[in-house]
Design a protein around this motif. Sequence first.
Motif, PDB file in Angstrom:
ATOM      1  N   SER A 245       0.821  -1.207   0.000  1.00  0.00           N
ATOM      2  CA  SER A 245       0.000   0.000   0.000  1.00  0.00           C
ATOM      3  C   SER A 245       0.854   1.256   0.000  1.00  0.00           C
ATOM      4  O   SER A 245       0.609   2.200  -0.772  1.00  0.00           O
ATOM      5  N   LEU A 246       1.868   1.308   0.843  1.00  0.00           N
ATOM      6  CA  LEU A 246       2.696   2.508   0.927  1.00  0.00           C
ATOM      7  C   LEU A 246       3.603   2.662  -0.280  1.00  0.00           C
ATOM      8  O   LEU A 246       3.728   3.757  -0.845  1.00  0.00           O
ATOM      9  N   GLN A 247       4.222   1.573  -0.696  1.00  0.00           N
ATOM     10  CA  GLN A 247       5.143   1.684  -1.824  1.00  0.00           C
ATOM     11  C   GLN A 247       4.413   1.964  -3.132  1.00  0.00           C
ATOM     12  O   GLN A 247       4.905   2.740  -3.967  1.00  0.00           O
ATOM     13  N   ASN A 248       3.258   1.362  -3.348  1.00  0.00           N
ATOM     14  CA  ASN A 248       2.515   1.619  -4.579  1.00  0.00           C
ATOM     15  C   ASN A 248       1.802   2.962  -4.566  1.00  0.00           C
ATOM     16  O   ASN A 248       1.360   3.433  -5.614  1.00  0.00           O
ATOM     17  N   ARG A 249       1.681   3.574  -3.400  1.00  0.00           N
ATOM     18  CA  ARG A 249       1.096   4.915  -3.328  1.00  0.00           C
ATOM     19  C   ARG A 249       2.040   5.960  -3.908  1.00  0.00           C
ATOM     20  O   ARG A 249       1.610   6.917  -4.573  1.00  0.00           O
ATOM     21  N   SER A 250       3.336   5.809  -3.658  1.00  0.00           N
ATOM     22  CA  SER A 250       4.342   6.733  -4.194  1.00  0.00           C
ATOM     23  C   SER A 250       5.520   5.905  -4.692  1.00  0.00           C
ATOM     24  O   SER A 250       6.444   5.603  -3.924  1.00  0.00           O
ATOM     25  N   ILE A 251       5.481   5.563  -5.956  1.00  0.00           N
ATOM     26  CA  ILE A 251       6.461   4.608  -6.490  1.00  0.00           C
ATOM     27  C   ILE A 251       7.815   5.250  -6.764  1.00  0.00           C
ATOM     28  O   ILE A 251       8.788   4.534  -7.029  1.00  0.00           O
ATOM     29  N   PHE A 252       7.905   6.581  -6.711  1.00  0.00           N
ATOM     30  CA  PHE A 252       9.166   7.241  -7.038  1.00  0.00           C
ATOM     31  C   PHE A 252      10.057   7.427  -5.815  1.00  0.00           C
ATOM     32  O   PHE A 252      11.098   8.083  -5.911  1.00  0.00           O
ATOM     33  N   LEU A 253       9.653   6.888  -4.687  1.00  0.00           N
ATOM     34  CA  LEU A 253      10.469   6.935  -3.486  1.00  0.00           C
ATOM     35  C   LEU A 253      11.143   5.584  -3.290  1.00  0.00           C
ATOM     36  O   LEU A 253      10.579   4.540  -3.570  1.00  0.00           O
ATOM     37  N   GLY A 254      12.355   5.613  -2.804  1.00  0.00           N
ATOM     38  CA  GLY A 254      13.047   4.359  -2.527  1.00  0.00           C
ATOM     39  C   GLY A 254      14.466   4.394  -3.051  1.00  0.00           C
ATOM     40  O   GLY A 254      14.848   5.267  -3.843  1.00  0.00           O
ATOM     41  N   ASP A 255      15.266   3.434  -2.603  1.00  0.00           N
ATOM     42  CA  ASP A 255      16.673   3.394  -2.982  1.00  0.00           C
ATOM     43  C   ASP A 255      17.106   2.021  -3.484  1.00  0.00           C
ATOM     44  O   ASP A 255      18.287   1.707  -3.483  1.00  0.00           O
ATOM     45  N   GLY A 256      16.187   1.211  -3.922  1.00  0.00           N
ATOM     46  CA  GLY A 256      16.514  -0.142  -4.362  1.00  0.00           C
ATOM     47  C   GLY A 256      16.141  -1.190  -3.334  1.00  0.00           C
ATOM     48  O   GLY A 256      15.682  -2.269  -3.685  1.00  0.00           O
ATOM     49  N   GLY A 257      16.358  -0.876  -2.063  1.00  0.00           N
ATOM     50  CA  GLY A 257      15.967  -1.817  -1.020  1.00  0.00           C
ATOM     51  C   GLY A 257      14.468  -1.976  -0.924  1.00  0.00           C
ATOM     52  O   GLY A 257      13.972  -3.020  -0.495  1.00  0.00           O
ATOM     53  N   ASP A 258      13.716  -0.942  -1.346  1.00  0.00           N
ATOM     54  CA  ASP A 258      12.261  -1.046  -1.315  1.00  0.00           C
ATOM     55  C   ASP A 258      11.757  -2.122  -2.260  1.00  0.00           C
ATOM     56  O   ASP A 258      10.759  -2.784  -1.988  1.00  0.00           O
ATOM     57  N   ASN A 259      12.440  -2.302  -3.397  1.00  0.00           N
ATOM     58  CA  ASN A 259      12.038  -3.362  -4.324  1.00  0.00           C
ATOM     59  C   ASN A 259      12.232  -4.745  -3.708  1.00  0.00           C
ATOM     60  O   ASN A 259      11.405  -5.647  -3.901  1.00  0.00           O
ATOM     61  N   VAL A 260      13.328  -4.909  -2.976  1.00  0.00           N
ATOM     62  CA  VAL A 260      13.586  -6.197  -2.321  1.00  0.00           C
ATOM     63  C   VAL A 260      12.528  -6.457  -1.248  1.00  0.00           C
ATOM     64  O   VAL A 260      11.981  -7.565  -1.148  1.00  0.00           O
ATOM     65  N   ILE A 261      12.222  -5.453  -0.432  1.00  0.00           N
ATOM     66  CA  ILE A 261      11.192  -5.614   0.595  1.00  0.00           C
ATOM     67  C   ILE A 261       9.840  -5.892  -0.044  1.00  0.00           C
ATOM     68  O   ILE A 261       9.046  -6.705   0.452  1.00  0.00           O
ATOM     69  N   HIS A 262       9.556  -5.226  -1.163  1.00  0.00           N
ATOM     70  CA  HIS A 262       8.298  -5.426  -1.886  1.00  0.00           C
ATOM     71  C   HIS A 262       8.121  -6.895  -2.277  1.00  0.00           C
ATOM     72  O   HIS A 262       7.050  -7.493  -2.062  1.00  0.00           O
ATOM     73  N   LEU A 263       9.167  -7.487  -2.826  1.00  0.00           N
ATOM     74  CA  LEU A 263       9.092  -8.884  -3.248  1.00  0.00           C
ATOM     75  C   LEU A 263       9.039  -9.831  -2.055  1.00  0.00           C
ATOM     76  O   LEU A 263       8.204 -10.751  -2.011  1.00  0.00           O
ATOM     77  N   MET A 264       9.914  -9.620  -1.089  1.00  0.00           N
ATOM     78  CA  MET A 264      10.003 -10.546   0.032  1.00  0.00           C
ATOM     79  C   MET A 264       8.765 -10.492   0.918  1.00  0.00           C
ATOM     80  O   MET A 264       8.386 -11.498   1.539  1.00  0.00           O
TER      81      MET A 264
END
Length: 405
Positions: A117-136
């Motif tokens: 919910s939080l990551q898909n609300r603002s997809i332009f925030l993050g440093d690469g680690g958010d993608n890993v957390i998203h998947l895991m």
Amino acid sequence: MARAEAACIRGYHRVTGLALGPYQSAVIRIGFAFTWLCFLLREWPYRRELYGPQGPFSFDMARQLTDGNHAFSVLVWWDSTAWFEVVYALAIASSALLMLGWRTRTMSVLFMIGVLSLQNRSIFLGDGGDNVIHLMATYLVLTRCGQVWSLDARRAAREAARRQVDGEPERAPRDMTGMVLWALAGASLFLAQLLTDDRLRLTADGPLPGLGWGAVLWGLWAVQGLWWLARRRPRGDLHGVLDALANLVHNAGLLVIMAEVCLIYATAGWYKIQGSRWQDGTALYYPLHLDYFSPWPALADLLAGSGVVVMLLSYGTVMVQVAFPFTVFNRRIKNVLIVVMMLEHIGIAILLGLPFFSLAMIAADAVFLPTGFLLWVGRRLGRIRGRLLPTAGGAPASAPEAGAG
């Protein structure tokens, strides 16, 4: 032929009879929940500007984006500051409770919902680690990550010890807390289904082809209720079938996590090989001179001042990342490379100021840590806990059915 059949039977019983890697799955549960919790707490003063209604990425833009890419986010259901605060608070609570291992089955689903919910609300925030957390966060739902080092495991062990002392037959306790939690989850899902303007779809636009997020969440809710019924008769056929399926799904999810980590490193390494700066060994020189990635300018200048060190670190990074997927079946080499990669991520956290990216990658690397080392760490931490809390007692935090949160 007989040996092949016997090997297949042993493999079948191993995959369906045991949830493999209990300590590894517990470590990645704790690691990712801790990383996301720390991130949410750090961004607490700026949460509304980053993910809420006061951010530059408005509610209408977020809704238009999720309609286009079919991403899941409960924050696009209602444009309300109160709703955002509730979701953010629930994301913090679910992260903390998942890290502690309280009702891990339910908390893993709530943790996934909070992350998406939080990551898909603002997809332009993050440093690469958010993608890993998203998947895991998605994969953790499939695992029985509360078998050890969790409050669920402690509760199950204490209940088993009590039954043994009292001479009671083997059966699950009544568990009123679990029943109330399950009923609240069902009621919340039902209200969301009614009030979300067809955004919680049952078909299409979901994590699986033909299955929407509504069908997935209702399915998880129904499976949890079915599992509770099966646990009332631990020796029944239904319990045995569901337990075997849960083990199979857990082992498949753990395999996917391991494959994902290998894919991350292989992709990163092979893309680096194609870059001219990585080929001439000067790639690390440039981020060390960017203000955004220099929390310690003096330390970065000291490191970048040596061309030999920059070249060795650049080439070493590429070699380790490319080689790691090919060494997972060699225990000694794999363990050495895991240590090297964890040290590399610690260096990234310090030199480039990316602590959450490094924490996420270290948590992902932990899936390959040897069980003996994890047991040694667990004993050490247990001794430290015993010294700090000398009056703390209780059963050991592990049990076969510990994942039944």
